[in-house]
Design a protein around this motif. Structure first.
Motif, short mmCIF file in Angstrom:
data_model
loop_
_atom_site.label_atom_id
_atom_site.label_comp_id
_atom_site.label_asym_id
_atom_site.label_seq_id
_atom_site.Cartn_x
_atom_site.Cartn_y
_atom_site.Cartn_z
N ILE A 18 0.66 -1.45 -0.03
CA ILE A 18 -0.17 -0.43 0.15
C ILE A 18 0.88 1.38 0.12
CG2 ILE A 18 -1.84 1.15 1.35
CD1 ILE A 18 -2.40 -0.89 0.16
N ASN A 19 1.03 2.33 -0.78
CA ASN A 19 1.48 3.75 -1.17
C ASN A 19 0.76 4.29 0.04
OD1 ASN A 19 2.26 5.84 -1.51
ND2 ASN A 19 1.66 5.85 -3.29
N PRO A 20 1.68 4.65 1.56
CA PRO A 20 1.23 5.08 2.52
C PRO A 20 0.72 6.48 2.39
CG PRO A 20 3.81 5.11 2.70
CD PRO A 20 2.75 4.51 1.29
N ALA A 21 1.32 7.14 1.38
CA ALA A 21 0.77 8.44 1.62
C ALA A 21 -0.99 8.83 0.13
CB ALA A 21 1.96 9.14 0.27
N SER A 28 19.41 3.14 -8.35
CA SER A 28 20.07 4.54 -7.50
C SER A 28 18.74 5.26 -7.28
CB SER A 28 20.98 5.51 -7.02
OG SER A 28 20.65 5.73 -5.76
N ALA A 29 18.55 5.86 -8.79
CA ALA A 29 17.09 7.07 -8.62
C ALA A 29 16.01 6.23 -8.75
CB ALA A 29 17.94 8.00 -9.80
N GLU A 30 15.61 5.58 -9.88
CA GLU A 30 14.61 4.79 -9.76
C GLU A 30 14.27 3.79 -8.50
OE1 GLU A 30 13.39 0.22 -11.70
OE2 GLU A 30 15.26 1.32 -12.74
N ALA A 31 15.52 2.86 -7.93
CA ALA A 31 14.85 2.52 -6.67
C ALA A 31 14.30 3.75 -5.46
CB ALA A 31 16.01 1.85 -6.01
N GLY A 32 15.37 4.45 -5.40
CA GLY A 32 14.65 5.36 -4.52
C GLY A 32 13.48 5.85 -4.34
N GLU A 33 13.01 5.67 -5.76
CA GLU A 33 11.64 6.62 -6.10
C GLU A 33 10.56 5.58 -5.83
OE1 GLU A 33 10.75 9.20 -7.03
OE2 GLU A 33 11.92 10.61 -7.59
N PHE A 34 11.41 4.13 -5.97
CA PHE A 34 9.96 3.09 -5.58
C PHE A 34 10.41 2.61 -3.76
CE2 PHE A 34 8.51 -0.88 -5.14
CZ PHE A 34 7.80 -1.71 -5.96
N LEU A 35 11.19 3.17 -3.16
CA LEU A 35 11.20 2.85 -2.31
C LEU A 35 9.89 3.73 -1.28
CD1 LEU A 35 14.58 1.89 -1.97
CD2 LEU A 35 12.98 0.17 -0.93
N THR A 36 9.68 5.22 -2.01
CA THR A 36 9.35 6.20 -1.30
C THR A 36 8.02 5.26 -1.35
OG1 THR A 36 11.15 7.93 -1.40
CG2 THR A 36 8.94 8.76 -1.23
N THR A 37 7.75 5.28 -2.45
CA THR A 37 6.43 4.83 -2.46
C THR A 37 5.87 3.54 -2.17
OG1 THR A 37 6.51 5.75 -4.81
CG2 THR A 37 4.76 4.25 -4.67
N GLU A 38 6.78 3.19 -1.94
CA GLU A 38 6.43 1.17 -0.67
C GLU A 38 5.35 1.99 0.55
OE1 GLU A 38 7.51 -3.11 -1.34
OE2 GLU A 38 9.22 -1.16 -0.86
N ASN A 39 7.18 2.43 0.84
CA ASN A 39 7.12 2.54 2.36
C ASN A 39 6.78 4.03 3.09
OD1 ASN A 39 9.79 4.35 2.65
ND2 ASN A 39 10.56 1.42 3.61
N VAL A 77 6.09 18.76 5.95
CA VAL A 77 5.46 17.92 6.21
C VAL A 77 4.74 17.79 5.09
CG1 VAL A 77 4.16 16.22 7.73
CG2 VAL A 77 5.17 17.91 9.07
N GLY A 78 4.32 15.91 4.30
CA GLY A 78 3.77 16.67 3.13
C GLY A 78 4.63 15.95 2.58
N ASP A 79 4.01 15.36 0.66
CA ASP A 79 4.25 14.04 0.20
C ASP A 79 5.65 13.93 -0.03
OD1 ASP A 79 4.94 13.17 -2.00
OD2 ASP A 79 4.48 14.66 -4.10
N PRO A 80 6.14 12.47 0.45
CA PRO A 80 7.58 11.66 0.59
C PRO A 80 8.70 12.00 -0.57
CG PRO A 80 5.51 10.35 0.11
CD PRO A 80 5.06 11.57 0.34
N HIS A 81 7.69 12.19 -2.19
CA HIS A 81 8.51 12.20 -3.16
C HIS A 81 8.91 13.79 -3.11
CE1 HIS A 81 7.93 8.39 -5.08
NE2 HIS A 81 6.40 8.58 -4.48
N ASP A 82 9.03 14.43 -2.73
CA ASP A 82 8.90 16.20 -3.04
C ASP A 82 10.77 15.96 -2.08
OD1 ASP A 82 9.60 18.88 -2.42
OD2 ASP A 82 7.50 19.54 -2.10
N PRO A 83 11.04 17.13 -2.69
CA PRO A 83 13.62 16.24 -2.22
C PRO A 83 13.04 17.36 -0.39
CG PRO A 83 13.40 16.88 -3.90
CD PRO A 83 11.12 16.92 -4.04
N ALA A 84 11.60 18.63 -0.75
CA ALA A 84 12.18 18.87 0.52
C ALA A 84 11.41 18.51 1.98
CB ALA A 84 11.16 20.68 -0.05
N THR A 85 11.40 17.51 1.39
CA THR A 85 9.73 17.44 2.43
C THR A 85 10.73 16.07 2.71
OG1 THR A 85 7.41 16.83 1.32
CG2 THR A 85 8.11 15.11 3.19
#
Length: 485
Positions: free
Chosen positions: A33-36, A91-102, A317-325
């Motif tokens: 489940i995408n927690p966001a 690295s970039a692809e995996a980082g995006e996917f991991l953020t989506t996953e957890n 606090v917010g979207d985990p895919h935003d680098p500023a979060t």
């Protein structure tokens, strides 16, 4: 969103056994489940007894086959470097996917899982270049041999890094393994298998069965598994230790924590506050080593309280895919529910809420909790003694170094910790007195060449350093093998 290299089908998921992805025997599935967004992003097998047995048998067969059993440490180091290379390429692809996953913020995901994971692989590869597994003591040859088939079970907060911390020394030792990722983060493991295949790792050396607690229990109890390495909760660790004890099976356990940050009266508070998002609240507060109990010298107490309010108010606090979060969602709904229960308890106890205490405004979807600080907290209270595993810290004053050490040691846990002081020698002296497996002075950054692990209810055994290799080796003495001079 980038897809996992496995491209897991929503209807027919796979296990990785003997070098190939193959449909599981089990018809049951665990959901990612995408927690966001609270949306289902994929499914994976909830591995049953036959899935686990097939993976263990593949690992057992690979352990004795010549293409693995006869490799030298230097040759195995080559596989580790190949895996590191491949992970870094993705690295970039995996980082995006991991953020989506957890839900971990993208600013730390690739760094924590890929960059640090690759560094672990390269560290153990470096050990392998010069590793000697035999020595002569008088007329005896003392050998260090691989323990055999290892069952590796890891948590969801750092799915790849936690797995690599076990896989790298396990492979260098010459073992084979079955890996069970957390049921909540079953998809990202495909990046590890992709790296292993890219490196040319022989079939059956590393196998994967996904699933929940029952899958893990089957792996622990399987008679073909020679050793268990686990990262997760203390409660689960106790159950694993009991099961391994019945079978006389060695286990290494990296468990929970409730570490203290001791902030002495001469501390640079600006320095601590700059470290706060890493040392005390990193990864949305979902880290076993975080210093979530802030023990503060009374002369600096009010100053730090004000600093905490101001600092946390500025952390996005917010979207985990935003680098500023800085703070994304918690990894799952039940984790948010658990954290909110602790927050309610802290309020009911009458502790001052410096900041937070609810859900962030404007974030109606996703498992979000406001970063929360409780002040004037009794060190014996539930929120100061139990691992919350969320963005919640407590603040407690002390009047002497001796009291600070006593408060820090008044815990069932002993995994991490930190001491902040502008007097380095004083900080080190205080750190020496805290009963914990690891502790930092003016920060907290584990070194790969030093052992990592806990005491008390925080675990058994060590990872990283040569000590992390030792848990996958067993000593064998061959008496009378050399004539005495």
């Amino acid at each position: 969103m980038s897809l996992s290299p496995l491209q897991i089908d929503m209807d027919s998921a796979n296990v990785f056994v003997d070098g190939t992805w193959t449909p599981s025997h089990s018809a049951d599935r665990v959901l990612a489940i995408n927690p966001a967004t609270e949306e289902t992003i994929g499914r994976a097998p909830d591995g049953d007894e036959q899935d686990v047995d097939a993976a263990v048998r593949a690992a057992r067969a690979a352990f004795v086959r010549a293409d693995w059993a006869k490799t030298t440490p230097r040759e195995r180091a080559g596989y580790l470097r190949g895996m590191a290379d491949r992970l870094e390429q993705r690295s970039a692809e995996a980082g995006e996917f991991l953020t989506t996953e957890n839900g971990m913020p993208i600013a730390i995901t690739a760094m924590m899982n890929i960059d640090f994971g690759a560094a672990i692989l390269r560290y153990y590869a470096g050990l392998g270049d010069a590793l000697e597994l035999e020595e002569v003591r008088g007329s005896t040859i003392v050998r260090r041999e691989p323990v055999g088939v290892a069952g590796l079970i890891v948590a969801w907060n750092g799915p790849l890094m936690l797995a690599i911390a076990k896989i790298a020394p396990m492979l260098l030792a010459g073992c084979t393994a079955v890996l069970k990722p957390a049921g909540e983060t079953p998809l990202s493991v495909a990046y590890l298998i992709d790296a292993a295949q890219h490196a040319g790792l022989p079939a059956g050396v590393l196998n994967v069965v996904t699933g929940g607690r029952e899958t893990g229990a089957r792996l622990v109890s399987h008679p073909g598994v020679d050793k268990i390495a686990f990262t997760g909760s203390t409660q689960a660790g106790r159950a694993i230790a009991a099961a391994c004890g019945e079978q006389m099976k060695p286990c290494s356990l990296e468990l929970g924590g409730k570490s203290a940050a001791i902030i002495l009266e001469d501390a640079d508070l600006d320095h601590y506050l700059a470290q706060l998002p890493i040392v005390s609240m990193g990864g949305n507060g979902q880290g076993c080593v975080l210093s979530t109990r802030l023990l503060v010298a009374r002369p600096r107490y009010d100053e730090l309280k004000g600093g905490l309010r101001d600092t946390i108010a500025k952390l996005p606090v917010g979207d985990p895919h935003d680098p500023a979060t800085v703070f994304g969602p918690l990894a799952m709904e039940r984790q948010r529910d658990k954290v909110e229960d602790y927050i309610r308890d802290g309020k009911a106890q009458g502790f001052e809420v410096l900041t937070g205490g609810g859900r962030p405004a404007g974030l109606d979807r996703g498992f979000y909790v406001e970063p929360t600080v409780f002040a004037d907290v009794d060190n014996s209270s539930r929120i100061a003694q139990e691992e919350i595993f969320g963005p919640v810290v407590t603040v407690t004053p002390f009047d002497s170094d001796e009291e600070a050490v006593a408060l820090a040691n008044d815990s069932q846990y002993g995994l991490g910790g930190s001491v902040f002081s502008t007097d380095q020698d004083r900080g080190v002296e205080v750190a020496r007195q805290v009963r914990t497996g690891t502790i930092g002075v003016n920060g907290y950054q584990p070194g790969l060449d030093a052992p990592f692990g806990g005491v008390k209810q925080s675990g058994v055994g060590r990872e990283y350093g040569p000590e992390g290799l030792d848990v996958y080796l067993q000593a064998k003495s061959i008496y009378g093998a050399r004539p005495q001079g």
